[in-house]
Design a protein around this motif. Structure first.
Motif, PDB file in Angstrom:
ATOM      1  N   TYR A   1      56.535  88.768  68.471  1.00 43.42           N
ATOM      2  CA  TYR A   1      57.517  89.370  68.879  1.00 43.42           C
ATOM      3  C   TYR A   1      58.266  89.266  70.100  1.00 43.42           C
ATOM      4  O   TYR A   1      60.017  89.634  70.268  1.00 43.42           O
ATOM      5  CB  TYR A   1      56.869  90.561  69.617  1.00 43.42           C
ATOM      6  N   PRO A   2      58.337  87.952  70.739  1.00 46.89           N
ATOM      7  CA  PRO A   2      59.326  87.267  71.504  1.00 46.89           C
ATOM      8  C   PRO A   2      61.018  86.699  70.772  1.00 46.89           C
ATOM      9  O   PRO A   2      61.592  87.224  71.256  1.00 46.89           O
ATOM     10  CB  PRO A   2      58.753  86.395  72.535  1.00 46.89           C
ATOM     11  N   GLN A   3      60.590  86.710  69.211  1.00 43.34           N
ATOM     12  CA  GLN A   3      61.682  85.995  68.800  1.00 43.34           C
ATOM     13  C   GLN A   3      62.491  87.141  67.846  1.00 43.34           C
ATOM     14  O   GLN A   3      63.542  87.051  67.979  1.00 43.34           O
ATOM     15  CB  GLN A   3      60.878  85.177  68.296  1.00 43.34           C
ATOM     16  N   VAL A   4      61.448  87.774  67.511  1.00 41.54           N
ATOM     17  CA  VAL A   4      62.056  89.207  66.495  1.00 41.54           C
ATOM     18  C   VAL A   4      62.659  90.705  67.621  1.00 41.54           C
ATOM     19  O   VAL A   4      62.959  90.981  66.688  1.00 41.54           O
ATOM     20  CB  VAL A   4      61.423  89.560  65.583  1.00 41.54           C
ATOM     21  N   GLY A   5      61.962  91.036  68.209  1.00 36.80           N
ATOM     22  CA  GLY A   5      61.579  92.345  68.947  1.00 36.80           C
ATOM     23  C   GLY A   5      61.336  93.570  68.047  1.00 36.80           C
ATOM     24  O   GLY A   5      62.025  94.339  68.178  1.00 36.80           O
ATOM     25  N   ILE A   6      60.232  93.493  66.818  1.00 37.58           N
ATOM     26  CA  ILE A   6      60.118  94.194  66.607  1.00 37.58           C
ATOM     27  C   ILE A   6      58.401  94.720  66.320  1.00 37.58           C
ATOM     28  O   ILE A   6      57.719  93.931  66.403  1.00 37.58           O
ATOM     29  CB  ILE A   6      60.708  93.579  64.753  1.00 37.58           C
ATOM     30  N   PRO A   7      57.944  95.514  66.711  1.00 38.01           N
ATOM     31  CA  PRO A   7      56.120  96.064  66.824  1.00 38.01           C
ATOM     32  C   PRO A   7      55.814  95.699  65.810  1.00 38.01           C
ATOM     33  O   PRO A   7      56.419  95.676  63.976  1.00 38.01           O
ATOM     34  CB  PRO A   7      56.672  97.253  66.972  1.00 38.01           C
ATOM     35  N   ALA A   8      54.411  95.395  65.723  1.00 35.52           N
ATOM     36  CA  ALA A   8      54.205  95.154  64.057  1.00 35.52           C
ATOM     37  C   ALA A   8      53.321  96.512  63.711  1.00 35.52           C
ATOM     38  O   ALA A   8      52.610  97.330  64.568  1.00 35.52           O
ATOM     39  CB  ALA A   8      52.602  94.639  64.495  1.00 35.52           C
ATOM     40  N   HIS A   9      54.094  96.943  62.975  1.00 30.94           N
ATOM     41  CA  HIS A   9      54.257  98.184  62.601  1.00 30.94           C
ATOM     42  C   HIS A   9      54.149  98.297  60.871  1.00 30.94           C
ATOM     43  O   HIS A   9      54.812  97.581  59.928  1.00 30.94           O
ATOM     44  CB  HIS A   9      54.583  99.548  62.967  1.00 30.94           C
ATOM     45  N   PRO A  10      53.339  98.723  59.625  1.00 30.95           N
ATOM     46  CA  PRO A  10      53.640  99.055  58.427  1.00 30.95           C
ATOM     47  C   PRO A  10      55.553  99.583  58.007  1.00 30.95           C
ATOM     48  O   PRO A  10      55.687  98.758  56.890  1.00 30.95           O
ATOM     49  CB  PRO A  10      53.135  99.663  57.853  1.00 30.95           C
ATOM     50  N   TYR A  11      55.993 100.270  58.621  1.00 29.18           N
ATOM     51  CA  TYR A  11      57.952 100.120  58.922  1.00 29.18           C
ATOM     52  C   TYR A  11      58.767  99.067  58.764  1.00 29.18           C
ATOM     53  O   TYR A  11      59.532  98.987  58.119  1.00 29.18           O
ATOM     54  CB  TYR A  11      58.292 101.114  60.069  1.00 29.18           C
ATOM     55  N   ALA A  12      57.957  97.284  58.708  1.00 28.22           N
ATOM     56  CA  ALA A  12      58.581  96.449  58.908  1.00 28.22           C
ATOM     57  C   ALA A  12      58.478  95.439  57.489  1.00 28.22           C
ATOM     58  O   ALA A  12      57.940  95.361  57.023  1.00 28.22           O
ATOM     59  CB  ALA A  12      58.242  95.735  60.274  1.00 28.22           C
ATOM     60  N   PRO A  13      59.948  95.300  57.135  1.00 25.77           N
ATOM     61  CA  PRO A  13      59.378  94.530  56.032  1.00 25.77           C
ATOM     62  C   PRO A  13      58.595  93.351  56.130  1.00 25.77           C
ATOM     63  O   PRO A  13      58.074  93.391  55.165  1.00 25.77           O
ATOM     64  CB  PRO A  13      60.664  94.291  55.420  1.00 25.77           C
ATOM     65  N   LEU A  14      58.401  92.875  56.740  1.00 27.33           N
ATOM     66  CA  LEU A  14      57.525  90.788  57.081  1.00 27.33           C
ATOM     67  C   LEU A  14      55.698  91.789  56.367  1.00 27.33           C
ATOM     68  O   LEU A  14      55.390  91.289  55.815  1.00 27.33           O
ATOM     69  CB  LEU A  14      57.462  90.857  58.326  1.00 27.33           C
ATOM     70  N   THR A  15      55.878  93.374  57.379  1.00 32.83           N
ATOM     71  CA  THR A  15      54.533  93.399  56.536  1.00 32.83           C
ATOM     72  C   THR A  15      54.501  93.588  55.315  1.00 32.83           C
ATOM     73  O   THR A  15      53.264  93.501  54.689  1.00 32.83           O
ATOM     74  CB  THR A  15      53.555  94.648  57.118  1.00 32.83           C
ATOM     75  N   LYS A  16      55.330  94.768  54.888  1.00 32.55           N
ATOM     76  CA  LYS A  16      55.408  94.498  53.654  1.00 32.55           C
ATOM     77  C   LYS A  16      55.232  93.662  52.346  1.00 32.55           C
ATOM     78  O   LYS A  16      55.028  93.009  51.473  1.00 32.55           O
ATOM     79  CB  LYS A  16      56.632  95.527  52.754  1.00 32.55           C
ATOM     80  N   MET A  17      56.059  92.325  52.799  1.00 28.27           N
ATOM     81  CA  MET A  17      55.849  90.647  51.919  1.00 28.27           C
ATOM     82  C   MET A  17      54.153  90.875  52.203  1.00 28.27           C
ATOM     83  O   MET A  17      54.181  90.161  51.000  1.00 28.27           O
ATOM     84  CB  MET A  17      57.147  90.019  52.391  1.00 28.27           C
ATOM     85  N   VAL A  18      53.472  90.919  54.009  1.00 25.55           N
ATOM     86  CA  VAL A  18      52.427  90.161  53.379  1.00 25.55           C
ATOM     87  C   VAL A  18      51.462  90.763  52.215  1.00 25.55           C
ATOM     88  O   VAL A  18      50.657  90.442  51.629  1.00 25.55           O
ATOM     89  CB  VAL A  18      52.126  90.427  54.729  1.00 25.55           C
ATOM     90  N   TRP A  19      52.573  92.564  52.010  1.00 27.81           N
ATOM     91  CA  TRP A  19      50.922  93.024  51.458  1.00 27.81           C
ATOM     92  C   TRP A  19      51.941  92.809  49.699  1.00 27.81           C
ATOM     93  O   TRP A  19      50.526  93.234  48.948  1.00 27.81           O
ATOM     94  CB  TRP A  19      51.267  94.833  51.009  1.00 27.81           C
ATOM     95  N   PHE A  20      52.490  92.655  49.195  1.00 29.53           N
ATOM     96  CA  PHE A  20      53.053  92.089  47.713  1.00 29.53           C
ATOM     97  C   PHE A  20      52.166  90.580  48.052  1.00 29.53           C
ATOM     98  O   PHE A  20      51.820  90.306  46.670  1.00 29.53           O
ATOM     99  CB  PHE A  20      54.087  91.675  48.020  1.00 29.53           C
ATOM    100  N   ARG A  21      51.767  89.621  49.134  1.00 29.52           N
ATOM    101  CA  ARG A  21      51.897  88.500  49.181  1.00 29.52           C
ATOM    102  C   ARG A  21      49.509  88.931  48.448  1.00 29.52           C
ATOM    103  O   ARG A  21      48.870  88.181  47.869  1.00 29.52           O
ATOM    104  CB  ARG A  21      51.285  87.727  50.205  1.00 29.52           C
ATOM    105  N   GLU A  22      49.785  89.554  49.001  1.00 32.19           N
ATOM    106  CA  GLU A  22      47.687  90.004  49.340  1.00 32.19           C
ATOM    107  C   GLU A  22      47.186  90.747  48.483  1.00 32.19           C
ATOM    108  O   GLU A  22      46.221  90.846  47.742  1.00 32.19           O
ATOM    109  CB  GLU A  22      47.518  90.304  50.485  1.00 32.19           C
ATOM    110  N   GLN A  23      47.857  91.817  48.075  1.00 30.10           N
ATOM    111  CA  GLN A  23      48.053  92.673  47.149  1.00 30.10           C
ATOM    112  C   GLN A  23      48.739  92.745  45.823  1.00 30.10           C
ATOM    113  O   GLN A  23      48.206  92.987  44.958  1.00 30.10           O
ATOM    114  CB  GLN A  23      48.446  94.431  47.786  1.00 30.10           C
TER     115      GLN A  23
END
Length: 485
Positions: free
Chosen positions: A122-144
């Protein structure tokens, strides 16, 4: 006549506006987007359909300008943030675009919230952990979707997809990149920490460029299709949150913007990025010396639509009139507006809405009043967090569809206990894109000069002390109600 075009690639509409050198709007076009919901929690759009709308609005604006013998100096782009499109090795999309409202990656966001990496990320990217963030969707593709993930050559946003079709280059501006949760937004480079967490590398992300980056359209057939001269400069621009701040004139210290459309947001511009210790704020990049920090809500004008269509079965104008007939505080009735989960200030995709303290004397009119108050008190919570991290709000610049209701704007003023200045135009994203383009081509010395010259306002509202006193108490009760979810 020289003109400048700003194009806002939204999720509800794609819009294009041309202004002349005096700031007058001389051409405008808009086209509605189609959104798909193939499963619960899934929210998608077809990138090729959005590209078609992008082409159509430029065609319409260029046609209007031809009739006025106007020239086009440049075209600047604004885009909704947080979309994700996986692309294969032949640069073909593998799925439709996953929008910010797509919550399929809830489990991945929940996992990130409890992962030790978040304290460093978070101190690097300034974006809270939430499904709106592309990062979490990329992880979803990897896992699901491992079979799809194995074919993904790169991830892009809707704006990058359009840019590639225009220029054959995968490039992303600092602003859009800052919304991915993958950009180290102090160093303007992809975060190795975030990429490692997502399971990708830098070659799977577009090349980073400043928000002033230009490309000239050299494809004759495409220029002819758009109705613009060959060699017309396109300026890559920024994300809609940043350009809404710029286009609404919110660059000075203590000027905060509030937008309510379908959703909503509260934002401030500063020279440094905000870093809330409780991770309740985002920080996006406008350019290398301007950061936009704030909080978005999932629940804005869509809450009034829900009340109209699903609960009270009355049109919105009637609901507003009913709400106005009830006194401040709705006789103690409270509404927590988390009908679509929530981003700021709670960052909880599982949050739900509720009426609380409902009693016999409460009528439909009370419910209408409490609903509007709940939306605004939630936004006020976000404003208070911003004030504590950046600068105290001395004036709000308001835009969005809600500003058509004087009652709703006055309600905002009273709940926030802050003067509200309404932007003359609701096309702040288009204007912001235009100002960036002007700065890129040397038309403006600074963004501040552009705001001074081109941003205009309509009415200014002032708080009613008798109302603000009621709302100061109601706000404290609302905070307690928020915890019940």
């Amino acid at each position: 006549m020289k003109t400048w075009i700003g194009v806002d690639i939204g999720t509800t509409n794609v819009k294009a506006t041309a202004i002349d050198e005096t700031g007058e709007t001389v051409a405008h076009a808009s086209a509605a987007c189609v959104t798909y919901h193939p499963k619960q929690r899934y929210v998608e759009q077809n990138p090729d359909e959005i590209y078609g709308l992008f082409v159509a609005v430029i065609q319409q604006v260029s046609e209007q300008l031809r009739h006025k013998n106007a020239s086009i100096e440049a075209i600047g782009l604004c885009s909704a943030m947080h979309s994700v499109i996986p692309i294969d090795a032949r640069n073909r999309r593998l799925t439709r675009s996953l929008l910010w409202a797509d919550n399929r990656s809830e489990a991945q966001a929940d996992a990130l919230k409890t992962h030790p990496i978040l304290a460093k990320l978070y101190p690097q990217v300034g974006i809270p952990a939430h499904p709106y963030a592309p990062l979490t969707k990329m992880v979803w593709f990897r896992e699901q979707k491992p079979a799809v993930f194995s074919k993904i050559s790169r991830f892009v946003s809707q704006k990058e997809y359009i840019w590639y079709r225009l220029f054959g280059k995968f490039q992303i501006d600092y602003s859009m990149a800052s919304g991915t949760a993958l950009l180290d937004n102090r160093r303007f480079r992809w975060s190795a920490l975030a990429m490692d967490y997502a399971g990708i590398n830098a070659s799977q992300l577009s090349d980073l460029v400043p928000t002033y980056h230009q490309e000239k359209l050299t494809q004759r057939s495409l220029a002819k299709q758009l109705g613009i001269p060959v060699g017309t400069p396109f300026v890559i621009g920024a994300g809609d949150a940043c350009l809404a701040n710029l286009g609404s004139g919110a660059l000075e210290t203590g000027v905060t913007t509030l937008t309510i459309g379908t959703s909503g947001a509260v934002r401030q511009t500063a020279a440094t990025p905000a870093r809330d210790p409780q991770q309740r704020l985002f920080t996006y990049v406008l350019d290398e010396t301007h950061y936009v920090s704030g909080g978005p809500t999932n629940n804005g004008g869509n809450v009034l639509e829900w009340l109209s269509k699903h609960l009270l079965l009355k049109d919105t104008s009637e609901l507003l009139a009913m709400a106005e007939s009830i006194g401040a505080g709705a006789e103690g009735l409270l509404f927590v507006p988390y009908l679509l989960g929530e981003r700021a200030p709670v960052w909880d995709a599982h949050a739900y809405g509720s009426y609380q303290r409902l009693q016999w004397q409460h009528t439909q009119a009370h419910m209408a009043r409490a609903t509007l108050e709940g939306v605004l008190m939630n936004l006020n919570q976000i404003r208070q967090i911003i004030d504590s991290q950046l600068n105290k709000t001395r004036i709000l610049h308001a835009n969005g569809g809600f500003t058509r209701s004087k009652f709703w704007v006055q309600l905002l003023t009273d709940i926030f206990n802050t003067p509200v200045r309404v932007n003359e135009s609701n096309e702040s994203g288009c204007l912001g894109a235009t100002l960036l383009a002007m700065k890129s081509l040397g038309k403006l010395e600074s963004l501040e000069a552009g705001v001074h010259q081109y941003v205009r306002f309509a009415d200014t509202y002032h708080p009613d002390p008798s109302q603000t006193k009621v709302y100061q108490k109601a706000q404290r009760e609302f905070v307690k109600a928020m915890a019940v979810r």
